[in-house]
Design an enzyme around this catalytic site. Structure first.
Site, PDB file in Angstrom:
ATOM      1  N   SER A 436       0.829  -1.198   0.000  1.00  0.00           N
ATOM      2  CA  SER A 436       0.000   0.000   0.000  1.00  0.00           C
ATOM      3  C   SER A 436       0.865   1.250   0.000  1.00  0.00           C
ATOM      4  O   SER A 436       1.950   1.283   0.572  1.00  0.00           O
ATOM      5  CB  SER A 436      -0.925   0.001   1.215  1.00  0.00           C
ATOM      6  OG  SER A 436      -0.183  -0.100   2.391  1.00  0.00           O
ATOM      7  N   HIS A 697       5.874   2.390  11.197  1.00  0.00           N
ATOM      8  CA  HIS A 697       4.866   2.804  12.178  1.00  0.00           C
ATOM      9  C   HIS A 697       5.216   4.149  12.803  1.00  0.00           C
ATOM     10  O   HIS A 697       4.417   4.738  13.506  1.00  0.00           O
ATOM     11  CB  HIS A 697       4.708   1.736  13.260  1.00  0.00           C
ATOM     12  CG  HIS A 697       4.230   0.434  12.694  1.00  0.00           C
ATOM     13  ND1 HIS A 697       5.085  -0.611  12.410  1.00  0.00           N
ATOM     14  CD2 HIS A 697       2.999   0.032  12.303  1.00  0.00           C
ATOM     15  CE1 HIS A 697       4.388  -1.604  11.886  1.00  0.00           C
ATOM     16  NE2 HIS A 697       3.126  -1.242  11.807  1.00  0.00           N
TER      17      HIS A 697
END
Ligand code: GLN
Ligand code: ZN
Length: 757
Positions: A436, A697
């Site tokens: 993605s 993250h």
């Protein structure tokens, strides 16, 4: 206790808590406003559960973020780095959950084998445990009592708390959190006394850690804990609940203590029912039989559940009925889903419906009323009817049967590697991403416009193609070797496929807390699964048409599709996994036909479904790997098959990863690269591997030097001809501002390292 549930959702039927918490973080809602939202949600829950007719209403099931974090704060287990911030209590709490400035948050990890994540408490020998001045469970007990609802406060059990905690980074070698059992028990004893003072008649202590394998020392800690906590005379009666499996040897331990009630999960561990009668210690206790599945959304066969309960009557002191675990894991209310097919709706029960089931069962145990008997019979009939009506696809069944049990072999890895090297012409240390790219506001706007009917399908497709073209051009500009289309058309990697496969349904409001303010809406896999047409080919083929570099087709694997859905319980998971695999197998064939030379099958949840008890693991791994191979083994030797794993440490399933027989495995590693590399080396992992070189993250942009260092380290464990260079995970939660420089650093580092080799 009669009829009860072990816990209830807390995010609000319309995700009110999520909104409030996020508004608070963004500075749009002050602390008082946030607390008010919580108070209203709690009041509504207590009233609903009491009105529904539960004999015992669970209390303290609310949390602003996570119940394990609550337990840590309750006993002042606040690591010094958060204390040093000098913040007010609620801000300290959120800092522990989310980090602040340069202060890293507590680690987030999976709650047993569920998709809920808790924050891992950090403990050290000098952690001074002390009960909070105004303990939240006491305050909430009083709050509910003032509304006329006496509750049974639910607490995380002290032993499970310690078993879930980890030693603080600076704790000396040899320290284990269980060393803090005595001071922790002192806090709990004081809390129980305060709850008794406030008027609490019962408390519930959750010890799910004992549904997993435990050492003698851990079982001894359990015995010690409940001997100690049960000793004082002034305390509420205690229910100790273990769930997510059979308590095994912990059951006789609990039966031997002086606690008044033991809760068992007869859905995940039905075999325990037979052992309950053999334990003399239970003859003067209440057994709380968890017969209504708290983790799945199917209606209970109440006739069968009543029979299970009837079999226990007489052999245990008293019997109460409940859900198998907290209802935290299921959506609030089926009434919010008028759009579901009526036949399917008739088979489902969400939290509110499960409460009604438990109430009816409780009544059946007490009285023999015709209306109750009829209710049980009706439920049994509905389940039977629903199963009979479940979508059936004989063609799929026949194909799976024909393929099942085959070894699902591709050509030997070495041979595949050779033809793929020749066919793909990639440099050593090829660079790629996980799939993605950022879901921009534009992409999200197009999706909601399509949903609202403001944009037609053709217009939507046009927007997605434009996005794909942009992402391909960007990757070419950055100099990546293997490209992705960026997944703009996917709202979610499971839901996207669920919407395209027969046998799945999706809900409108079926939200379940995943962690903190994050909620997911798991699809419902209710019948035989089949694919009627290609699901991803259009997008991948378009992306490939724009570039001469290889583009990876991108699929979600069978285990992950299962793990993140509510799955039919009328056949073994293995059988359902094979049906999913078959659909993916067909999709891979279509991707190949459309010219894709690389296909990635993501299995981030492979580790998550691993059974809690070691004895059950080989069986699971066999079918999980079998399904993956059924999905992928139809691919030609020239097609390079990738898989991607994340969110876990994979040391204990490394052989399984090898068994997947993928040509390339990209794996989350930036946060514990050393461990991942060591595990791979020790296992003699012999295929292509891409240990993530930077942590996606975090918004931090890595420098090329940093990435090069990570690569230098990786090269020591993985020979360069098998090493891939990639980030840790998909990039969809990042922004382009961070992403471009990060990927540029990645490509620079790969180029330099290549040169140096
Ligand atoms: N291909 C998926 C993505 O990049 C993988 C997501 C995941 O690992 N959870 O978003
Ligand atoms: Zn990932």
């Amino acid at each position: 206790m009669g009829a009860t549930v072990l816990g209830y959702p807390r995010i609000g039927p319309r995700r009110e808590l999520k909104r409030a918490v996020e508004d608070h973080w963004a500075g749009r809602l002050d602390t008082a406003g946030l607390l008010e939202v919580g108070r209203a949600l709690r009041a509504a829950t207590w009233r609903e559960l009491a009105d529904a007719g539960l004999d015992s209403v669970p209390g303290n099931t609310f949390s602003h973020y996570d119940q394990v974090l609550d337990a840590a704060v309750l006993v002042d287990a606040v690591p010094p780095r958060f204390r040093a911030l000098g913040l007010p209590p609620l801000d300290t709490y959120f800092a522990m959950a989310r980090g602040r400035d340069d202060v890293a948050p507590l680690e987030l990890t999976k709650w047993f084998d569920t998709n809920y994540h808790y924050l891992v408490p950090e403990l050290a020998p000098d952690t001074r445990l002390a009960l909070a001045d105004d303990p939240e469970p006491v305050a909430e007990y009083r709050e509910a009592a003032a509304l006329g609802v006496p509750t049974r406060p639910v607490l995380l059990g002290p032993v499970t708390f310690l078993l879930l905690a980890k030693p603080a980074p600076d704790a000396p070698d040899g320290f284990v959190p269980l060393d803090l059992l005595e001071p922790l028990l002192a806090c709990y004893a004081e809390l129980l006394e305060r709850l008794a003072d406030a008027g609490a008649d019962w408390v519930q202590l959750d010890e799910p850690a004992f549904a997993a394998d435990r050492t003698e020392a851990e079982l001894a800690a359990l015995r010690r804990a409940y001997d100690r906590l049960a000793a004082p005379r002034r305390r509420p009666r205690m229910l100790v609940a273990g769930y997510f499996g059979d308590l095994g040897p912990a059951l006789p331990v609990l039966a031997g203590t002086a606690v008044e009630a033991v809760g068992v999960d007869l859905v995940a561990g039905p075999a325990a029912a037979g052992r309950l009668a053999t334990l003399p210690g239970l003859r003067d206790k209440t057994v709380v039989a968890g017969v209504v599945d708290g983790r799945n959304v199917w209606r209970t066969d109440l006739r069968a559940a009543a029979a299970t309960c009837a079999g226990l009557l007489g052999s245990v002191g008293r019997l109460a009925v409940s859900t198998s675990c907290s209802l935290l894991h299921v959506p609030y209310d089926l009434a919010a889903e008028p759009g579901l097919d009526p036949g399917l709706r008739d088979r489902l029960a969400f939290a509110r419906q499960k409460v009604a089931e438990v109430v009816l069962l409780g009544r059946a145990l007490r009285v023999e009323e015709p209306a109750v008997t009829r209710g049980l019979a009706e439920a049994g009939e509905a389940v039977r009817r629903g199963r009979a009506a479940a979508r059936r696809d004989d063609r799929v069944r026949a194909r799976v049967a024909a393929l099942r049990g085959r070894p699902h072999e591709r050509a030997p890895y070495r041979e595949r590697a050779r033809v793929q090297r020749a066919g793909l012409g990639l440099p050593p240390l090829p660079t790629t991403t996980i799939g993605s790219f950022p879901q921009t506001a534009d992409v999200r706007r197009a999706r909601s416009a399509l949903r609202a009917g403001r944009l037609d399908q053709a217009g939507y497709n046009e927007r997605m193609r434009a996005e794909i073209a942009r992402v391909i051009a960007l990757q070419e500009r950055l100099g990546l070797d293997v490209l992705v289309h960026g997944e703009p058309e996917r709202n979610d990697m499971v839901q996207y496929f669920a919407e395209r496969l027969d046998g799945f349904a999706t809900t409108a409001h079926g939200w379940v807390q995943s962690y903190g303010s994050r909620c997911v809406r798991p699809p419902v896999l209710h019948g035989d699964v089949s694919r009627t047409e290609p699901m991803t080919v259009e997008w991948s083929a378009y992306a490939q048409s724009l570039t001469s570099r290889p583009v990876k087709g991108m699929l979600t694997g069978p285990v992950t599709l299962l793990a993140w859905s509510f799955v039919r319980d009328d056949q073994p998971l293995a059988a359902t996994a094979d049906q999913l695999a078959l659909a993916l197998r067909d999709e891979i064939r279509d991707l190949e036909a459309a010219g894709l030379r690389i296909v990635q099958v993501d299995e981030p949840a492979l580790r998550e479904l691993l059974p809690l008890r070691a004895a059950d693991r080989p069986g699971y791994l066999e079918w999980a790997i079998g399904a993956f191979r059924l999905a992928t083994s139809g691919a030609s030797a020239t097609t390079q098959l990738h898989t991607h794993l994340c969110y876990s440490e994979f040391g204990d399933v490394i052989d399984a990863i090898d068994g997947l027989d993928a040509d390339v495995t990209t794996i989350e590693a930036a946060r514990s690269r050393m461990t991942v590399l060591r595990d791979l080396r020790n296992a003699g992992f012999g295929r292509g591997v891409g240990p993530g070189v930077y942590d996606i993250h975090s918004p931090r942009v890595p420098s090329a030097e940093e990435v090069a260092e990570a690569l230098a380290e990786a090269v020591r464990s993985v020979p360069p001809e098998r090493l891939w260079v990639n980030p840790d995970c998909g990039l969809k939660t990042r922004g382009y501002a961070e992403l471009e420089p990060a990927l540029r650093a990645l490509v620079t580092a790969a180029t330099q390292t290549r040169g140096a080799l």
